[in-house]
Motif scaffolding. Sequence first.
Motif, PDB file in Angstrom:
ATOM      1  N   LEU A 176       0.909  -1.153  -0.135  1.00  0.00           N
ATOM      2  CA  LEU A 176       0.099   0.114   0.153  1.00  0.00           C
ATOM      3  C   LEU A 176       0.874   1.314   0.027  1.00  0.00           C
ATOM      4  N   PRO A 177       0.384   2.306  -0.508  1.00  0.00           N
ATOM      5  CA  PRO A 177       1.093   3.701  -0.517  1.00  0.00           C
ATOM      6  C   PRO A 177       1.446   4.006   0.765  1.00  0.00           C
ATOM      7  N   THR A 178       2.584   4.494   0.979  1.00  0.00           N
ATOM      8  CA  THR A 178       3.075   5.383   2.337  1.00  0.00           C
ATOM      9  C   THR A 178       2.610   6.538   2.524  1.00  0.00           C
ATOM     10  N   GLY A 179       2.001   7.085   1.555  1.00  0.00           N
ATOM     11  CA  GLY A 179       1.596   8.622   1.230  1.00  0.00           C
ATOM     12  C   GLY A 179       2.842   9.621   0.988  1.00  0.00           C
ATOM     13  N   GLU A 180       4.143   8.721   0.501  1.00  0.00           N
ATOM     14  CA  GLU A 180       5.212   9.605   0.166  1.00  0.00           C
ATOM     15  C   GLU A 180       5.299   9.590  -1.401  1.00  0.00           C
ATOM     16  N   ARG A 181       5.545  10.496  -1.974  1.00  0.00           N
ATOM     17  CA  ARG A 181       5.742  10.661  -3.307  1.00  0.00           C
ATOM     18  C   ARG A 181       6.994  10.755  -3.806  1.00  0.00           C
ATOM     19  N   ILE A 182       7.493   9.907  -4.700  1.00  0.00           N
ATOM     20  CA  ILE A 182       9.077   9.968  -5.071  1.00  0.00           C
ATOM     21  C   ILE A 182       9.055   9.936  -6.545  1.00  0.00           C
ATOM     22  N   ASP A 183      10.451  10.261  -7.070  1.00  0.00           N
ATOM     23  CA  ASP A 183      10.403  10.224  -8.371  1.00  0.00           C
ATOM     24  C   ASP A 183      10.392   8.686  -8.954  1.00  0.00           C
ATOM     25  N   PRO A 184       9.626   8.346 -10.301  1.00  0.00           N
ATOM     26  CA  PRO A 184       9.448   6.989 -10.453  1.00  0.00           C
ATOM     27  C   PRO A 184      10.814   6.226 -10.685  1.00  0.00           C
ATOM     28  N   LEU A 185      10.505   4.955 -10.340  1.00  0.00           N
ATOM     29  CA  LEU A 185      11.684   4.199 -10.166  1.00  0.00           C
ATOM     30  C   LEU A 185      11.627   3.257 -11.475  1.00  0.00           C
ATOM     31  N   PRO A 186      12.867   2.430 -11.806  1.00  0.00           N
ATOM     32  CA  PRO A 186      12.566   1.381 -12.874  1.00  0.00           C
ATOM     33  C   PRO A 186      11.901   0.207 -12.365  1.00  0.00           C
ATOM     34  N   GLY A 187      11.100  -0.666 -13.315  1.00  0.00           N
ATOM     35  CA  GLY A 187      10.498  -1.685 -12.826  1.00  0.00           C
ATOM     36  C   GLY A 187      11.507  -2.958 -12.488  1.00  0.00           C
ATOM     37  N   PRO A 188      10.865  -4.077 -12.085  1.00  0.00           N
ATOM     38  CA  PRO A 188       9.559  -4.448 -12.180  1.00  0.00           C
ATOM     39  C   PRO A 188       8.551  -3.521 -11.276  1.00  0.00           C
ATOM     40  N   TRP A 189       7.140  -3.619 -11.496  1.00  0.00           N
ATOM     41  CA  TRP A 189       6.287  -2.703 -10.730  1.00  0.00           C
ATOM     42  C   TRP A 189       5.140  -3.633 -10.321  1.00  0.00           C
ATOM     43  N   ASP A 190       4.865  -3.141  -9.091  1.00  0.00           N
ATOM     44  CA  ASP A 190       3.410  -3.278  -8.612  1.00  0.00           C
ATOM     45  C   ASP A 190       3.066  -2.182  -7.748  1.00  0.00           C
ATOM     46  N   ASP A 191       3.000  -0.997  -8.636  1.00  0.00           N
ATOM     47  CA  ASP A 191       3.140   0.506  -8.032  1.00  0.00           C
ATOM     48  C   ASP A 191       2.108   1.357  -8.825  1.00  0.00           C
ATOM     49  N   CYS A 192       1.622   2.396  -7.771  1.00  0.00           N
ATOM     50  CA  CYS A 192       0.615   3.479  -8.423  1.00  0.00           C
ATOM     51  C   CYS A 192       1.649   4.381  -8.912  1.00  0.00           C
ATOM     52  N   PHE A 193       1.005   5.340  -9.914  1.00  0.00           N
ATOM     53  CA  PHE A 193       1.732   6.487 -10.478  1.00  0.00           C
ATOM     54  C   PHE A 193       0.857   7.501 -10.697  1.00  0.00           C
ATOM     55  N   GLY A 194       1.306   8.644 -10.407  1.00  0.00           N
ATOM     56  CA  GLY A 194       0.591   9.854 -10.751  1.00  0.00           C
ATOM     57  C   GLY A 194       0.706  10.641 -11.979  1.00  0.00           C
ATOM     58  N   MET A 195      -0.387  11.062 -12.626  1.00  0.00           N
ATOM     59  CA  MET A 195      -0.214  11.730 -14.074  1.00  0.00           C
ATOM     60  C   MET A 195      -1.366  12.601 -14.033  1.00  0.00           C
ATOM     61  N   PRO A 196      -0.962  13.652 -13.713  1.00  0.00           N
ATOM     62  CA  PRO A 196      -2.022  14.895 -13.357  1.00  0.00           C
ATOM     63  C   PRO A 196      -2.638  15.353 -14.719  1.00  0.00           C
ATOM     64  N   ASP A 197      -2.192  15.069 -15.760  1.00  0.00           N
ATOM     65  CA  ASP A 197      -2.621  15.407 -17.128  1.00  0.00           C
ATOM     66  C   ASP A 197      -3.453  14.342 -17.728  1.00  0.00           C
ATOM     67  N   GLY A 198      -3.786  13.191 -17.023  1.00  0.00           N
ATOM     68  CA  GLY A 198      -4.310  11.941 -17.470  1.00  0.00           C
ATOM     69  C   GLY A 198      -3.331  10.905 -17.725  1.00  0.00           C
ATOM     70  N   VAL A 199      -3.871   9.908 -17.448  1.00  0.00           N
ATOM     71  CA  VAL A 199      -3.253   8.536 -17.858  1.00  0.00           C
ATOM     72  C   VAL A 199      -3.065   8.518 -19.356  1.00  0.00           C
ATOM     73  N   ASP A 200      -1.736   8.022 -19.483  1.00  0.00           N
ATOM     74  CA  ASP A 200      -1.212   7.998 -20.962  1.00  0.00           C
ATOM     75  C   ASP A 200       0.016   6.895 -20.837  1.00  0.00           C
TER      76      ASP A 200
END
Length: 269
Positions: A176-200
């Motif tokens: 689960l997210p800890t509440g801290e936002r970090i610079d995107p890391l390389p995968g592999p992922w099971d992670d949530c990302f923020g895209m303020p202009d919309g998912v792409d």
Amino acid sequence: MSSDEITLTAGDAEVTVRPGDGGRIGSLKVGGTELLRQGEHFGSFPMVPWCGRIRDGRFRDGADVHQMPLNAAPHAIHGTARDGAWRTARHSRTADRAVITHELTDPWPYPGLVTQVVELAPGSLTLTLAVETYGSSFPAQVGWHPWFNRQLAPDAETVRIDFEAAWQERRGADHLPTGERIDPLPGPWDDCFGMPDGVDVTLTWPGQLALNITSREPWVVVYDEQEAAVCVEPQTGPPDGLNTAPRLVTPVSPLEATTTWTWTSLDPG
């Protein structure tokens, strides 16, 4: 497999909708090639009335605390609608559009109606989810959980995932997210990302197909830790969002979201 399966066609694409199997998109074929992982629990299912995990299965609405079943112990995951039957409300005679609905019932504590519109066009699939209340307002989330095949043919190159996110939600040991936002890391992922202009996000199967997943929503979960498939999940809030970033469904304001998948052939033949 449900007996009320719906088949939509447009151009060289074919989509199978399974209302009786959690409102799931059971199949998406382009030029006869299956893009979605097959089998129970796969395809692409709607996440309603929450997305991802709820911490300990509990969420607060004002002074009330509600407990959801721990179907991913110690958490609750992916909503209730994927485990229930949906009803076919409309199916176009041109076989390119279907509308299905689902009644929110126990264990979800609020009565409401979920509607999913599936629209297939040559070169694209658009999915729209809406949640309405029959009475009091309540917090909710909506999203989609597609399982895309990592390979589209035996011995073919594996899919590449490309996206640019403004941030990544730091993930704790409990996923689960800890509440801290970090610079995107390389995968592999099971992670949530923020895209303020919309998912792409673009999936590319080299020499075969490119598929672009877009949504106006600012959140996406990317999961590529499984050998057979990858997931790109547009959603209206992060995991545990009923507690941290709830969206309110009111009698005059339903919660609605849309995602569109657009594909292009890369086959030189």
